[in-house]
Motif scaffolding. Structure first.
Motif, PDB file in Angstrom:
ATOM      1  N   GLY A  31       0.827  -1.201   0.000  1.00 51.20           N
ATOM      2  CA  GLY A  31       0.000   0.000   0.000  1.00 51.20           C
ATOM      3  C   GLY A  31       0.856   1.242   0.000  1.00 51.20           C
ATOM      4  N   ASP A  32       0.405   2.240  -0.701  1.00 50.05           N
ATOM      5  CA  ASP A  32       1.185   3.445  -0.866  1.00 50.05           C
ATOM      6  C   ASP A  32       0.286   4.640  -0.566  1.00 50.05           C
ATOM      7  OD1 ASP A  32       3.138   5.290  -2.023  1.00 50.05           O
ATOM      8  OD2 ASP A  32       1.728   5.411  -3.689  1.00 50.05           O
ATOM      9  N   THR A  35      -1.183   6.569  -3.684  1.00 48.21           N
ATOM     10  CA  THR A  35      -2.311   5.918  -4.376  1.00 48.21           C
ATOM     11  C   THR A  35      -3.546   5.916  -3.491  1.00 48.21           C
ATOM     12  OG1 THR A  35      -0.864   4.028  -4.055  1.00 48.21           O
ATOM     13  CG2 THR A  35      -1.780   4.319  -6.235  1.00 48.21           C
ATOM     14  N   MET A  37      -4.396   8.176  -1.373  1.00 47.73           N
ATOM     15  CA  MET A  37      -4.965   9.516  -1.387  1.00 47.73           C
ATOM     16  C   MET A  37      -5.708   9.810  -2.680  1.00 47.73           C
ATOM     17  SD  MET A  37      -1.930  11.721   0.263  1.00 47.73           S
ATOM     18  CE  MET A  37      -2.565  13.378   0.022  1.00 47.73           C
ATOM     19  N   GLY A  39      -6.961   7.641  -4.771  1.00 55.60           N
ATOM     20  CA  GLY A  39      -8.073   6.717  -5.014  1.00 55.60           C
ATOM     21  C   GLY A  39      -8.211   6.373  -6.479  1.00 55.60           C
ATOM     22  N   SER A  81      -4.165  12.538   4.756  1.00 61.00           N
ATOM     23  CA  SER A  81      -5.549  12.493   4.315  1.00 61.00           C
ATOM     24  C   SER A  81      -6.348  13.725   4.742  1.00 61.00           C
ATOM     25  CB  SER A  81      -6.227  11.218   4.783  1.00 61.00           C
ATOM     26  OG  SER A  81      -5.826  10.873   6.065  1.00 61.00           O
ATOM     27  N   THR A 271      -7.933   4.218  11.371  1.00 56.05           N
ATOM     28  CA  THR A 271      -8.183   4.690  10.008  1.00 56.05           C
ATOM     29  C   THR A 271      -6.906   5.196   9.359  1.00 56.05           C
ATOM     30  OG1 THR A 271      -8.912   6.749  10.970  1.00 56.05           O
ATOM     31  CG2 THR A 271     -10.618   5.292  10.202  1.00 56.05           C
ATOM     32  N   SER A 274      -5.066   2.361   7.860  1.00 54.20           N
ATOM     33  CA  SER A 274      -5.560   1.852   6.589  1.00 54.20           C
ATOM     34  C   SER A 274      -5.426   2.891   5.477  1.00 54.20           C
ATOM     35  CB  SER A 274      -6.974   1.301   6.704  1.00 54.20           C
ATOM     36  OG  SER A 274      -7.854   2.337   6.961  1.00 54.20           O
ATOM     37  N   ASN A 275      -5.332   4.170   5.819  1.00 49.44           N
ATOM     38  CA  ASN A 275      -5.074   5.175   4.786  1.00 49.44           C
ATOM     39  C   ASN A 275      -3.589   5.347   4.507  1.00 49.44           C
ATOM     40  OD1 ASN A 275      -7.729   5.844   4.468  1.00 49.44           O
ATOM     41  ND2 ASN A 275      -7.676   7.526   5.926  1.00 49.44           N
ATOM     42  N   ARG A 276      -2.767   4.628   5.216  1.00 50.98           N
ATOM     43  CA  ARG A 276      -1.320   4.785   5.105  1.00 50.98           C
ATOM     44  C   ARG A 276      -0.921   6.235   5.401  1.00 50.98           C
ATOM     45  NH1 ARG A 276      -2.433   0.250   5.190  1.00 50.98           N
ATOM     46  NH2 ARG A 276      -2.094  -1.356   3.619  1.00 50.98           N
TER      47      ARG A 276
END
Lengths: 313, 504
Positions: A31-32, A35, A37, A39, A81, A271, A274-276
């Motif tokens: 996960g990056d 990407t 952000m 979406g 985010s 959160t 999971s949003n990195r």
């Protein structure tokens, strides 16, 4: 003085290790952030531009060094985010998690200590038997499950609170505390059981000590012996336990926050993972680590208060 | 002494507990301002800059705070908003907007032609690789003709470009659009607290019909199990997308409104990896999957069957006849598989984002249906972020069940991605006939002709069985009976300004 220096060095070393591990973990998991952000709007050109903007293309060590340099100056970065300053985000949520921990700790102390003493004093009485059995059951129930039960019983059946009806401490203190009481209870229940059991055992074993017989022989009643002599000694293992429980609760509140929909540190932590959203995760983990270390330190101080024979070495 | 101290502590704690309990019972605060609390399933973990926000969940909220020169109404028509009127040159290359006068931004300043030019130029800005709004790569120039007139010139004629002119107009003076959103919409931003809430207030100087409710609080309910308890318990008054099973658990205080989600839900297939690179295999899957049965199982038969990448809200582009192209026929499916060299079936991984229950439900039914032709779909649930990076951006997947929405009411919003060279073509669909038809549709200046070519595109997608098309999902909105006025849009937006309190 030497003691404080040693503690401080330990604190810094721990924080360094913890924060580096978080950095490392994010380098390893898939996960990056760029990407995540962008979406479904992600195109290779935009991802690349964003990675460059966020400084994600620099080597790990360089990024870590930069993070530390900023952190020392009090800058925890900007959330990927939310585009908000991380300090602002966390400052808003720390009181929530702290209040949750504080209320549950308060519940543990005011419930378990009188209960433990009563059990020991009326050992083998009906009350004692009931409590011992109840303790076993409560200890076995994890907080997230008792949380669900509490929601069901106090929220949906008895209507003592509105499930999910969290009120911010900034809006209304009293209603905030009123809501937080129930998640705090969920966290506190198993610890109350353990602490009661521990105190009961501890008091019972102290009662067999020589100084107790001496105290009795000087004409003291059970009550006086218990409160003036035994309790002081019997509390030492309980203080140790409460210290451990407290740091455990700071971290453990994360799960209960989910069950009760409480927007504390835990919610943003999950959160953000999971949003990195590295800067937020990094800052929260460091905060939690700091709190845990701080609590341990305070417990050490408390020992000295309870038992002057313990020296700070 | 000790005992006394203990008693004191006990007394104090009982008092505290009582205070807390009483505080909790204090209940609703009476106030003169009207307010509604609306639950949303995920936080607005995004930029609040309308040109940079990417999540559909952010855009549907920002719809209440920002407006473009034109904006869509609930029937899907584009109506003039910040523009008082607009004209398009004969060839569709030059658009001229005369601005509505006296429109104010939330900070009180007037909307000027400079602000409009600034906003449009910003969308077309390519300094970050691609333009902020992809469609704006077609913009040649934006000019201020006079203080009330702005002219937009395109590189190539495009008679549908008006649909993109709903991009937000923002003040050039705002230095922090990412966290301090200033627009012209019926609601203005008040505050947000991560993972907690997002608060908006009615904008008193709104140029159009003002909103009815003074204050809108969006409350994040991340845990799906908490939605029903929060609604029934009274901590939220509305939730926009509840499932069929949740609607059955709601108390009598709620009304359930039904609309459509405006998504193309399909099992999207990676057309480049075997066995899906064989059209016969893809067609076989289409023959085996029965959309009606899926709708019956997951939402009591509600939903709209789809046969291509287009949903009914698009009106003239939608082709209902494509739904019948693959009437469920297991023998035919098996025959096609045999022809393609898979007489005994095969197995593949069906990747599904774990945060979308409706897609997981569909995937499970699809997997059962495919067993009938000996095809085994192994469902693999992954986090949304991994889905975006691996499946969508990385195109590293075999099949996935998701719903694709349209960012604007133009056919390209749904069809553009299937161009063989399109950056968003995550299924690697490649068809010369499609590319040709799409190019012709783009070049056409006559509307009927344009529509014809777009329909041709849809037909190719269906005949080539680019994906296994399933449905446009039903959308259930739970609204407390104290409120009314909810309107469905053919786009992924929520319009809070139409909600009002029912007089009692």
């Amino acid at each position: 003085m030497k003691y404080f220096a040693k503690k401080l060095a330990g604190l810094i070393a721990t924080l360094l290790v913890v924060s580096f591990l978080v950095f490392l973990a994010f380098a390893v998991i898939p996960g990056d952030p760029a990407t995540a952000m962008l979406g479904t709007e992600a195109t290779p050109a935009r991802v690349e531009a964003l990675r460059e903007e966020l400084g994600l293309n620099a080597p790990l060590i360089e990024r870590y060094a930069k993070w530390i340099a900023d952190f020392v100056r009090g800058d925890m970065g900007t959330s990927y985010s939310y585009h908000m300053a991380v300090t602002e985000m966390i400052a808003d949520k720390i009181p929530v998690t702290l209040a949750l921990t504080a209320i549950s700790f308060f519940l543990i102390v005011v419930i378990s200590i009188p209960l433990g003493i009563t059990c020991a004093r009326y050992m083998d009485g009906a009350l004692d038997h009931i409590i011992v059995v109840a303790n076993q059951v409560i200890m076995a129930v994890p907080p997230f499950f008792s949380g669900i039960l509490i929601t069901l019983v106090f929220g949906l059946v008895l209507h003592l609170f509105t499930p999910g009806g969290y009120v911010s401490y900034r809006t209304d203190w009293a209603r905030f505390l009123g809501y937080m009481f129930f998640p705090a209870l969920a966290i506190a229940l198993p610890k109350i059981a353990m602490s009661t059991k521990l105190l009961r055992t501890s008091v019972l074993s102290e009662m067999k000590a020589d100084y107790v017989r001496t105290a009795y022989s000087r004409g003291n009643g059970t009550r006086a012996v218990l409160y003036r002599h035994v309790l002081k000694n019997a509390l030492i293992p309980v203080v140790t336990f409460l210290g451990m429980a407290l740091s455990d609760m700071v971290a453990g509140s994360i799960i209960v926050e989910q069950v009760f929909n409480v927007p504390g540190l835990g919610r943003i932590l999950l959160t953000s993972i999971s949003n990195r959203d590295y800067p937020v995760v990094q800052a929260i983990i460091v905060c939690i680590a700091f709190l845990v270390i701080l609590i341990n330190f305070l417990v050490d101080l408390l020992y000295k208060l309870v038992d002057p024979r313990i020296t700070m070495e | 002494m000790r005992a006394k101290a203990l008693k004191k502590i006990l007394l104090a704690s009982v008092c505290t507990a009582l205070t807390i309990a009483l505080g909790a019972c204090a209940g609703d605060k009476a106030s003169d301002t009207s307010q509604i609390t609306i639950g949303i399933p995920q936080d607005i973990e995004d930029s609040l800059d309308p040109h940079k926000a990417v999540a559909a969940g952010t855009e549907e909220i920002l719809f209440n705070m920002f407006e473009g020169l034109v904006k869509p109404d609930s029937d899907g028509n584009l109506v003039d908003a910040l523009a008082e009127s607009h004209t398009m040159s004969e060839d569709g290359k030059v658009y001229t907007f005369s601005l509505r006068s006296g429109v104010k931004f939330h900070d009180g300043s007037l909307v000027t032609a400079e602000d409009v030019k600034y906003s449009l130029d910003r969308c077309a800005d390519t300094s970050n690789g691609d333009p902020l709004v992809p469609a704006f790569s077609a913009v040649e120039s934006v000019e201020i003709l006079d203080e009330n007139t702005v002219q937009l010139t395109l590189k190539e004629p495009d008679k549908e470009f008006l649909a993109y002119m709903d991009v937000a107009i923002i003040p050039a003076s705002n230095k922090k659009p990412e966290t301090n959103p200033i627009g012209t919409g019926p609601y203005k931003f008040v505050s947000r607290s991560p993972q907690e809430n997002f608060i908006m207030e009615r904008f008193e100087d709104y140029w159009g019909a003002p909103a009815h409710i003074d204050r809108v609080e969006l409350k994040i309910i991340a845990n799906a199990d908490a939605i029903v308890t929060s609604l029934n318990g009274g901590s939220i008054d509305m939730f926009a997308r509840v499932s069929q099973s949740m609607t059955q658990q709601l108390s009598g205080d709620f009304e359930v409104l039904e609309g459509t989600m405006n998504l193309v839900q399909a099992m999207y297939l990676n057309n480049l990896v075997p066995p899906f690179n064989d059209v016969r295999v893809r067609q076989a899957l289409c023959y085996a999957v029965d959309p009606q049965e899926i709708m019956d199982i997951i939402s009591d038969g509600k939903g709209t069957q789809l046969g291509s990448s287009m949903f009914p809200a698009f009106g003239k582009y939608y082709m209902e006849e494509l739904n019948d192209l693959y009437e469920t026929d297991l023998d035919k499916a098996k025959e096609l598989l045999a022809q393609a060299g898979y007489p005994n079936g095969f197995s593949f991984t069906l990747t599904v984002p774990s945060n979308y229950q409706q897609h997981i439900d569909t995937a499970q039914v699809v997997a059962e249906q495919l067993k009938r032709i000996n095809v085994e779909a192994k469902i693999n649930l992954i986090e949304w972020e991994s889905w975006v990076s691996d499946v969508y951006a990385g195109r590293n997947f075999e099949a996935t069940v998701v719903g694709l929405d349209a960012s604007s009411l133009t056919a390209p919003a749904l069809l553009d991605r299937f161009n063989s060279m399109a950056g968003k073509n995550f299924i690697n669909f490649s068809s010369d006939a499609y590319d040709e038809a799409y190019a012709k549709a783009q070049a056409a200046t006559d509307d009927a002709e344009k529509t014809q070519y777009y329909k041709e595109c849809e037909r190719i997608l269906a005949e080539e069985a680019a994906n296994v098309y399933i449905q446009d999902l039903p959308c259930f909105v739970a609204l407390n009976k104290k409120y009314a006025g909810y309107e469905f849009y053919p786009l992924y937006v929520q319009d809070f300004s139409k909600l009002y309190l029912v007089e009692e």
